[in-house]
Structure formats: structure tokens, C-alpha cells
Design an enzyme around this catalytic site. Structure first.
Site, PDB file in Angstrom:
ATOM      1  N   LYS A  19       0.866  -1.179   0.000  1.00 54.07           N
ATOM      2  CA  LYS A  19       0.000   0.000   0.000  1.00 54.07           C
ATOM      3  C   LYS A  19       0.899   1.225   0.000  1.00 54.07           C
ATOM      4  O   LYS A  19       2.067   1.170   0.397  1.00 54.07           O
ATOM      5  CB  LYS A  19      -0.897   0.014   1.232  1.00 54.07           C
ATOM      6  CG  LYS A  19      -2.160   0.842   1.091  1.00 54.07           C
ATOM      7  CD  LYS A  19      -3.217   0.139   0.266  1.00 54.07           C
ATOM      8  CE  LYS A  19      -4.515   0.930   0.260  1.00 54.07           C
ATOM      9  NZ  LYS A  19      -5.598   0.202  -0.435  1.00 54.07           N
ATOM     10  N   GLY A  55     -21.479   6.148   3.904  1.00 52.45           N
ATOM     11  CA  GLY A  55     -20.569   6.579   2.854  1.00 52.45           C
ATOM     12  C   GLY A  55     -21.086   6.178   1.488  1.00 52.45           C
ATOM     13  O   GLY A  55     -21.168   4.993   1.168  1.00 52.45           O
ATOM     14  N   GLY A 101     -19.847   7.355  -1.579  1.00 51.30           N
ATOM     15  CA  GLY A 101     -18.899   7.868  -2.566  1.00 51.30           C
ATOM     16  C   GLY A 101     -18.689   6.891  -3.697  1.00 51.30           C
ATOM     17  O   GLY A 101     -19.646   6.307  -4.209  1.00 51.30           O
ATOM     18  N   VAL A 153     -17.627   3.791  -4.019  1.00 50.95           N
ATOM     19  CA  VAL A 153     -18.145   2.428  -3.877  1.00 50.95           C
ATOM     20  C   VAL A 153     -19.574   2.433  -3.344  1.00 50.95           C
ATOM     21  O   VAL A 153     -20.440   1.703  -3.844  1.00 50.95           O
ATOM     22  CB  VAL A 153     -17.244   1.591  -2.948  1.00 50.95           C
ATOM     23  CG1 VAL A 153     -17.838   0.202  -2.727  1.00 50.95           C
ATOM     24  CG2 VAL A 153     -15.841   1.485  -3.513  1.00 50.95           C
ATOM     25  N   GLY A 154     -19.818   3.248  -2.340  1.00 52.36           N
ATOM     26  CA  GLY A 154     -21.118   3.239  -1.666  1.00 52.36           C
ATOM     27  C   GLY A 154     -22.296   3.477  -2.585  1.00 52.36           C
ATOM     28  O   GLY A 154     -23.326   2.802  -2.485  1.00 52.36           O
TER      29      GLY A 154
END
Length: 375
Positions: A97, A197, A199, A201-202
Site C-alpha cells: 500500500k 458513505g 462515494g 463504492v457506496g
């Protein structure tokens, strides 16, 4: 996870970091790289947890951390999560990451992204990057001008495009598996699902839930994100904040914002029977998984159900095919069900069962790589 990061200057622009090694073998990271470019303002950290299954793969998060220490703690935690996620997704990739410290709305620039790309390239393929919070496919196109080890690019540049498509699809599959165990049917029809959320993905998850006939309640710190959703789905209920959502009368709670959504206070207030969402690192601390189990709340481990995105970008490395990637993401349903079975057989929470399954694959397949090929 680190305890303390001690730094000392060894020359102009060079920082040596010590004591970033974990107290157990599970938390030791193979490599942590601090990246800085003064002119573009780049401050980034790349963490490689392990490469037992192959080169590390994980997104780049662009976020205004309050301190370098907070950024380091986050990237180490996220890199470990990617190792387990990639293992259970059946990918030949280890966990990695990266985080870029700053406000993407103010600090992101071509120069900064290309400088970051140079650092990714310098790792020689040990780490492949992709999108995450604060970065998009268009950003990956810029980074790729300086590095070969970039995925999650736009369709125009031969990439897989927005990885949130299969991330949401995978979460939905995990939610179906959870519903089958709790309610006896792999459907969310008529169930009340709270999505924290909406955004990247949500909002896609809400689409899938509504298609399946679920009642949806949402909240988001960004009023514009809620407004965009309500344009397409005016029937969706909106509550004031995350606290109100968690305390609402829900069948399923789906955290799709940042990590740490499940802490002691949340678990005590939660009325849902299932927790299944896209956010990474949902458990605020060790032991929360046991609290959920004690309250009779089924927790679908986050890194299992949200692996659709990494499946999508991993497929791009060998030449992207959406149908192939979608078919692999559909297997999240089976993987989630398998984890629930193991948890029941071994008498442990699903999060523990998932960890054991991931560690087994990393150990068994990783060992094979020790066989000498004579090259």
C-alpha cells in the site's frame, strides 16, 4: 504494527527510519520506503508487507494526515490488510500500500504524481500501485508515464477503469452470503440496509441493493454525495450522521467510508444482525470481532468482501477482460460462505477464520516459491 518510529538524518533529504518492525511475524513488513520531492511537494510512504505470493499490489491513498506518524501507521496497517485480501482473493500478489500525505483537492499536480511514479518505478516491480481514497484512474495514467508498475488505469489507456465497480459487486456478493446464513436466503429483498458513505463504492452498492429490492438508509459527511445519490434514488432515506445510522433499525450495516467504523460504542449501539461493507480496517481494535459475535452480529470480514476492486485491477496486469474479472469477483460469495463455515466448525469469529485461511495460503503457496528453478 509499529510501536514507535525513530528517525535520524543521515544527509540532505535522507531519513533513516528504525523500529518499524512488528512484535510478531504477522506484522513484520518486508520494506518501507519514504519518498520526498521538495519542488512538487511530494511526501509519500510505500509499504510492502510481504511478497510471498508475488509482487505486492495495493492502491495509493492521497489523504491529509495530521502527522507523518499517523500516515505511517495507516500505510502499514493497510499493506498488511492487502496481503490477506490478495491471498483470499486467490491472486498471485503480496500485500502493499502507499499513502501520499496532503489534500488531494489542493496538493495534487502532474509534477507530484510523476515524481511519485518515479519512486514506484525504483522498486523494480516489487510493488504495483492502483487507485484508493483520493486517487482516480486518471491519476494512474499520469503516474504510469513514469512507471510500468501501475494498474487501475482508464479505459482509454487500456486499463480496467474505475475499480469501484467490482468492489461494490463483491461487497454485494458477501452481503448475499451473509443474508443466506442469517435469514436463510441469499437476497436482500425487503431488508433494511444502512450504508455509511455513498462515494465511489457506496453509491454503486446502493444501486445493487435497490435492484435486489432492499430498503436503503444512508449517510455521508459530504452533502453533495448524498444529493447525487438522491437524484437517482429519491426513495433512499437519509439520516444525519454515522451515529444515527448505526443506531437505526437495520438488518444490515454497511460501512463504506474510512476505517475504524466498529468500536466498542458502535457495537453496543448496533441493532443490525449483519455487518458487511467496503471500508478497509473496520475493526477499531483487536477484540471487536469477539464483541460482535457475543452480540449475535454476523461480521463479514472487510478484506474478504471488498476484494472485488483488487481483483479488477489485478486482471488488468495481464490484459483486462471485464467478464473474466467479474466472474472471479462473483466467487467472493463462495469464499465468504466458506469462512462462515470454518468459523462455525472451529468456534471462532469469522475474522479469525478469514485470517487463518489467508495465512494458510500465504504459507503453502509461498513455500513453493522456495523451489529452485536453476535460473
Amino acid at each position: 504494527m509499529i510501536s514507535v518510529a525513530k528517525k535520524r538524518r543521515t544527509g540532505q533529504g535522507v531519513t533513516t527510519v528504525t523500529d518499524v518492525f512488528g512484535s510478531s511475524h504477522k506484522d513484520v513488513h518486508e520494506q518501507v520506503v519514504f519518498c520526498a520531492d521538495e519542488q512538487s511537494g511530494l511526501r509519500a510512504i510505500i509499504a510492502i508487507h510481504n511478497t510471498a505470493l508475488g509482487p505486492a499490489l495495493g492502491g495509493t491513498r492521497f489523504y491529509p494526515y495530521e502527522s507523518e506518524q499517523a500516515a505511517l501507521a495507516d500505510v502499514l496497517n493497510l499493506a498488511k490488510g492487502m496481503a490477506y485480501k490478495n491471498a483470499l482473493a486467490g491472486l498471485d500478489h503480496g500485500g502493499g500500500k502507499a499513502v501520499i500525505i496532503g489534500d488531494p483537492a489542493k496538493d495534487k499536480s502532474e509534477a507530484l504524481l510523476r515524481a511519485y511514479g518515479r519512486f514506484v518505478e525504483s522498486l523494480g516491480g516489487r510493488y504495483y500501485t492502483a487507485c484508493d481514497v483520493g486517487t482516480y484512474s486518471e491519476d494512474m495514467d499520469v503516474i504510469a508515464r513514469e512507471s510500468r508498475f501501475v494498474t487501475g488505469r482508464t479505459l482509454a489507456h487500456g486499463g480496467a477503469g474505475d475499480s469501484s465497480i467490482l468492489t461494490a459487486y463483491g461487497v454485494f456478493q458477501g452481503m448475499r452470503a451473509s443474508a443466506e446464513l442469517v435469514y436463510g436466503t441469499p437476497s436482500l429483498h425487503g431488508r433494511r440496509v444502512g450504508v455509511e458513505g455513498v462515494g465511489k463504492v457506496g453509491h454503486r452498492l446502493v444501486e445493487l441493493l435497490r435492484e435486489d429490492g432492499a430498503e436503503v438508509v444512508v449517510c455521508d459527511v459530504d452533502p453533495k454525495a448524498v444529493e447525487r445519490l438522491r437524484v437517482r434514488h429519491p426513495e433512499v432515506e437519509v439520516v444525519a450522521d454515522a451515529a444515527a445510522l448505526k443506531a437505526a433499525d437495520l438488518d444490515v450495516f454497511s460501512p463504506c467510508a474510512l476505517g475504524g467504523a466498529l468500536d466498542d460504542t458502535t457495537v453496543a449501539a448496533l441493532r443490525a444482525k449483519i455487518v458487511c461493507g467496503a471500508a478497509n480496517n473496520q475493526l477499531a481494535h483487536a477484540g471487536v470481532e469477539k464483541q460482535l459475535a457475543e452480540r449475535g452480529i454476523l461480521y463479514a470480514p472487510d478484506y474478504v468482501v471488498n476484494s472485488g476492486g483488487v481483483i479488477q485491477v489485478a486482471d488488468e496486469i495481464g490484459g483486462f477482460d471485464m467478464e473474466r474479472a467479474r466472474a472471479k469477483a462473483a466467487q467472493i460469495y463462495d469464499t465468504t460462505s466458506k469462512i462462515f463455515r470454518i468459523a462455525a466448525e472451529e468456534g471462532v469469529p469469522p475474522a479469525v477464520a478469514a485470517d487463518r485461511l489467508a495465512e494458510r495460503r500465504m504459507s503453502e503457496v509461498g513455500r513453493i516459491r522456495a523451489i529452485w528453478l536453476g535460473q
